[in-house]
Design an enzyme around this catalytic site. Structure first.
Site, short mmCIF file in Angstrom:
data_model
loop_
_atom_site.label_atom_id
_atom_site.label_comp_id
_atom_site.label_asym_id
_atom_site.label_seq_id
_atom_site.Cartn_x
_atom_site.Cartn_y
_atom_site.Cartn_z
CG LEU A 175 -3.12 -7.98 -2.66
CD1 LEU A 175 -3.79 -6.64 -2.47
CD2 LEU A 175 -4.00 -8.92 -3.46
N GLY A 176 1.40 -8.33 -3.74
CA GLY A 176 2.55 -8.01 -4.58
C GLY A 176 3.62 -7.28 -3.82
N GLY A 183 6.54 -3.87 -4.37
CA GLY A 183 7.06 -2.78 -5.17
C GLY A 183 8.37 -2.29 -4.63
N GLY A 184 8.78 -1.11 -5.08
CA GLY A 184 10.07 -0.59 -4.72
C GLY A 184 10.20 -0.22 -3.25
CG MET A 185 9.03 3.03 -1.75
SD MET A 185 8.56 4.62 -1.03
CE MET A 185 6.79 4.55 -1.15
N GLY A 186 7.88 -1.42 -0.65
CA GLY A 186 7.34 -2.37 0.32
C GLY A 186 6.45 -3.42 -0.32
CB VAL A 238 0.76 -4.37 -1.79
CG1 VAL A 238 -0.70 -3.93 -1.69
CG2 VAL A 238 1.64 -3.20 -2.17
CE LYS A 254 4.20 2.10 -0.57
NZ LYS A 254 4.27 3.37 -1.32
CG ASP A 277 6.19 5.49 -12.01
OD1 ASP A 277 6.68 5.35 -13.15
OD2 ASP A 277 6.22 4.60 -11.15
#
Length: 344
Positions: free
Chosen positions: A21-22, A24-27, A29, A43, A137
């Site tokens: 799906l995508g 991000g900054g930590m991992g 998804v 995640k 955020d």
């Protein structure tokens, strides 16, 4: 949703991974499902992130926080394994677009949807703040649109308001363009910071643009004057003069007359299409690597964190976040040019 490649895991815990799906900054998804057929957004933490000193403690805290505040416009955590080689957690899968995606694709929300968005987000913030937490955020890409109302996601940067022991010294947690002035300059962050970000997020939903700091003059020409005034109060440079989430709930609810079908028709149609695709996927009618048929790729232990940049997705974390374990302190924006127009 992107197809899996050799770098992606095929199974995590009890979940079969269906697609990416995508990131991000930590991992990363993934869309995944368990043996019972329940779909989740999973995640999966980057290898280098999991190896950072103290990261697992921060991640354990993240999972506990999201579980504690589940409901009330959030996306609940359903399962997790913090001690796995690659820590992960699975959250409810929401087939709706983010507010960012919806506005980029279809334009600003109409008045009825704007008031429903404002009222729903305010209720969620009231719930979060009542638990002594600050999201830090809030932005359009962290708001999912669903038929039941807006859903606030990405609590990976949430910290208890009075507990900053795990915060990296000097780091600013959040996305600079949506930060409050005090947050951008590393000052004390309180629930009032979320209110400032709320104002910018609602202004974006109404105009398709992020207002310049400190003023709304001429920037929301088509918005309801009452909504413009609400946003102006949220953007007051003095945190003490901003309304709290409970006051926003009262103000927005008066104008929220949208019924169950609150979403603009293009957004509702997009959700319907994605829901249908998910049903087809789970029924095994879609070809390719997403089915559970015999032609599915075998399970692999290949490192899912090999180098390579991917476009962030719309489902769970669709933008990197700066802060503990992230890519470093976010640069502060220029100082506010002056008092907010209309602020008391």
């Amino acid at each position: 949703m992107e197809e899996l490649d050799a770098q992606d895991p095929r199974r995590v815990g009890q979940y079969r991974v269906l697609g990416r799906l995508g990131e991000g900054g930590m991992g990363r998804v993934y869309l995944a499902r368990n043996a019972g057929g329940r779909s989740v957004a999973l995640k999966f933490i980057h290898t280098e992130m999991a190896a950072l000193p103290g990261f697992r403690d921060r991640f354990r805290r993240e999972v506990e926080v999201v579980r504690r505040i589940g409901g009330a416009g959030t996306v609940p955590v359903l399962d997790a394994d913090v001690d796995d080689r690659h820590p992960w957690y699975a959250a409810e899968y929401v087939p709706g677009p983010s507010l960012q995606e919806a506005v980029d694709a279809f334009g600003p929300l109409p008045p009825g949807a704007l008031w429903r968005l404002a009222a729903g987000l305010a209720r969620t913030l009231e719930h979060v703040h009542r638990h002594g937490l600050v999201h830090r955020d809030l932005k359009p890409s962290n708001v999912l649109l669903s038929a039941a109302g807006p859903r606030l996601i990405d609590f990976g940067v949430v910290h208890a308001a009075l507990d900053t022991a795990l915060t990296v010294s000097g780091a600013r947690i959040g996305t600079p363009v949506y930060m409050s002035p005090e947050q951008a300059y590393g000052e004390s962050v309180t629930p009032a910071s979320d209110i400032f970000s709320f104002g910018l997020t609602v202004a974006f939903a109404a105009s398709g643009q992020v207002p310049h700091r400190g003023t709304l003059a001429g920037q929301l020409p088509a918005a309801d004057p009452a909504l413009t005034m609400l946003v102006q109060h949220c953007l007051d440079p003095d945190p003490a003069r901003r309304p709290d989430a409970g006051q926003l709930v009262v103000q927005a609810s008066v104008h929220d007359t949208a019924g169950d079908a609150w979403l603009p028709s293009p957004v509702a149609s997009l959700i319907a299409r994605r829901s249908e695709e998910l049903l087809n996927l789970e029924a095994g009618r879609e070809g390719g690597p997403y089915t559970d048929r015999g032609d599915a790729p075998p399970r692999t232990e290949a490192d899912p964190d090999a180098q390579g940049t991917r476009t962030a997705g719309w489902a769970f974390h669709d933008a990197p976040t700066h802060g503990p374990g992230g890519s470093g302190p976010a640069p502060p924006p220029p100082p506010p040019p002056g008092p907010c127009v209309g602020a008391s």
